[in-house]
Design a protein around this motif. Sequence first.
Motif, PDB file in Angstrom:
ATOM      1  N   UNK A 155      -3.091  -5.561  -5.427  1.00 54.68           N
ATOM      2  CA  UNK A 155      -2.578  -6.356  -4.352  1.00 54.68           C
ATOM      3  C   UNK A 155      -1.741  -5.686  -3.446  1.00 54.68           C
ATOM      4  N   UNK A 156      -1.564  -4.425  -3.872  1.00 55.36           N
ATOM      5  CA  UNK A 156      -0.564  -3.612  -3.024  1.00 55.36           C
ATOM      6  C   UNK A 156      -1.479  -3.009  -1.708  1.00 55.36           C
ATOM      7  N   UNK A 157      -2.730  -3.140  -1.752  1.00 53.54           N
ATOM      8  CA  UNK A 157      -3.489  -2.422  -0.700  1.00 53.54           C
ATOM      9  C   UNK A 157      -4.830  -3.375  -0.515  1.00 53.54           C
ATOM     10  N   UNK A 158      -5.013  -3.925   0.754  1.00 58.01           N
ATOM     11  CA  UNK A 158      -6.126  -4.554   1.070  1.00 58.01           C
ATOM     12  C   UNK A 158      -7.037  -3.794   2.122  1.00 58.01           C
ATOM     13  N   UNK A 159      -8.231  -3.903   2.094  1.00 57.12           N
ATOM     14  CA  UNK A 159      -9.163  -3.060   3.196  1.00 57.12           C
ATOM     15  C   UNK A 159      -8.765  -3.519   4.422  1.00 57.12           C
ATOM     16  N   UNK A 160      -8.473  -4.930   4.584  1.00 54.69           N
ATOM     17  CA  UNK A 160      -7.893  -5.416   6.117  1.00 54.69           C
ATOM     18  C   UNK A 160      -6.649  -4.790   6.603  1.00 54.69           C
TER      19      UNK A 160
END
Length: 610
Positions: A544-549
Amino acid sequence: MTPPPARRRRTGAPERSYPRRGSVRRAQMITTYGVGSMVAVDNESFIVTGIDSWNISEAPTIHEHRLARVLGVKAFRLPPASDDTSKDGVHVRRFPLWHSCPTCNALQYVRRFNSPPGKNECGDCDEELVPSRFVMACAKGHIADFPYWKWAHRKNRQEADSGFCGGEMRLRTSGKTASLRSVLISCTCGIPEVSMEGAFRRSALSDLKVFCSGLRPWLKDAPTESCAESPRTLQRGSSVAWQPIVKTALSIPPWSDGDISRLEPHWDALRELNADGIEIYLKALTLQENYEFSAERVIALLDAENHEDAGPDQEEGHDHAYVTLRKQEYERLITGRPESETDREDQFVCEPPRSSASSLAPYGLAGPMLVKRLREVRALKAFSRVDTLETRTDVHEAALSVAPMDWLPAMEVQGEGVFLRLDERRLDSWAESVAVAARVERIRNNHLRMLRERAQHPQSVPDSPASARMVLLHTLAHALINEWSLDGGYPAASLRERLYADDSMAGMLICTATSDSAGSLGGLVAQGEPDRLEPTLRSALIRAQWCSADPLCVESEGSGVGGINLAACHACVLLPETSCEHNNGLLDRALLIGTPEDPSIGFFSEALML
């Protein structure tokens, strides 16, 4: 010669035999094709009639005591699932009534096509008719055919002229584009050809002075209702043309005992008796049905029922009654019920994991419980149109029958799940943060604005349930479902959340369930063991720390319908809508892990640093 056999005298009128028009699954009669919905069968379209016209003589009865009392019915019935030789079935009526012929382009009522008996064809072209793609409906559930004549003649008739021109309508598609501009309507009276462009504007029909007709074609012999709502143009297969209002409940002790269901037909009589009368009644029942019941046990169940009815929330309406159902489940999930204290007929088994849960303490999780056996009943209470069902939105509930019935259509599922609870003291301390409160207030204000826009009256605007506790639990449930779908082998659509979030509850149940009597096979329960749950939780938070958006997602000021989400999109925490209780609304993964500028916003930010 042998005399002819005596002719039997008819004892009544023969039952009319209706032709079969297709079939759907039982579950779809609750969630997709319930009462009032439109069903496409081959090239025809029908509307499902009310439950007062169903044939359910062979349909099984479902008992769920707590939910039945809240909904004001005696029991629930499974929708019919029968073959061609059975008398069971759900009646449908042809709707919409306006059809068109793809060959001669005629647009008129279906009865005017002079179709051959038993066929839905144009009498002149022998071509299958096409039901109207468009209908008009209002927020109170009324639905009718689209007013094609008024739409085509809107600029070619006097304001006071309510008659028809006598011409014949035509509908064709130019094929130049896939938009409404290519759907063209004309009339032989000589008016210019017009397109359907603009028909879906909110005020398109009211500008034509087309008012709601108050029709309820799904109810047989239903009187026309007076309605002041403005009708809207909808596509026949639109998702807002029919939205089910489904109420659910888990079977929990003492009502989860399999033997209790055998007493369900007799509760009304037992409530009227004293202790001696109950004992006599049970003795007679034992002789009649060969069952053995304890009078003391029945009296204890009646006392539990009276205690539930005397709760403080019961005086404040049905919404609070549903909250009371959740609180009862929450308390039972915390208390648990070991498998050693149950038998094979019991429908609720909940016990703590075998290993120590100390590894979950840094994450603020308190006492996970493994729900090895659960039963959920999902009942179709009503349905709505036009207005989208959002969290506690005050939508109009369209009735399933002309007069109230003592049963509702429902289905039951068996399964398993994992119950997780957050440390409330740590949760309250975190929610007092100014930065956390600001993000939640932004979500809450966006949700309230959307509720005000959709409310029929300013006084009827419901309150938003958005709170730091609720948004955190909701987003955490989504993150875990996504992680288990990758790690545990379950598709995300097969897992469901059940939230317990208010001032006195801070938990969630993630479960999987099927309509099969065996339920699932323990794979989800195995994921709830602390030695597996801790790495799964950590992996979900890291993911959840990184999203492709990002950075657009995490820096969003509002996303989703009405802007009621912040850092949430399809690339991170959104789920299939069948898995979410709130239609993928009220989500913010920043409350889980924080933002790059302020990691302290995240409830789990300290645990991720360990």
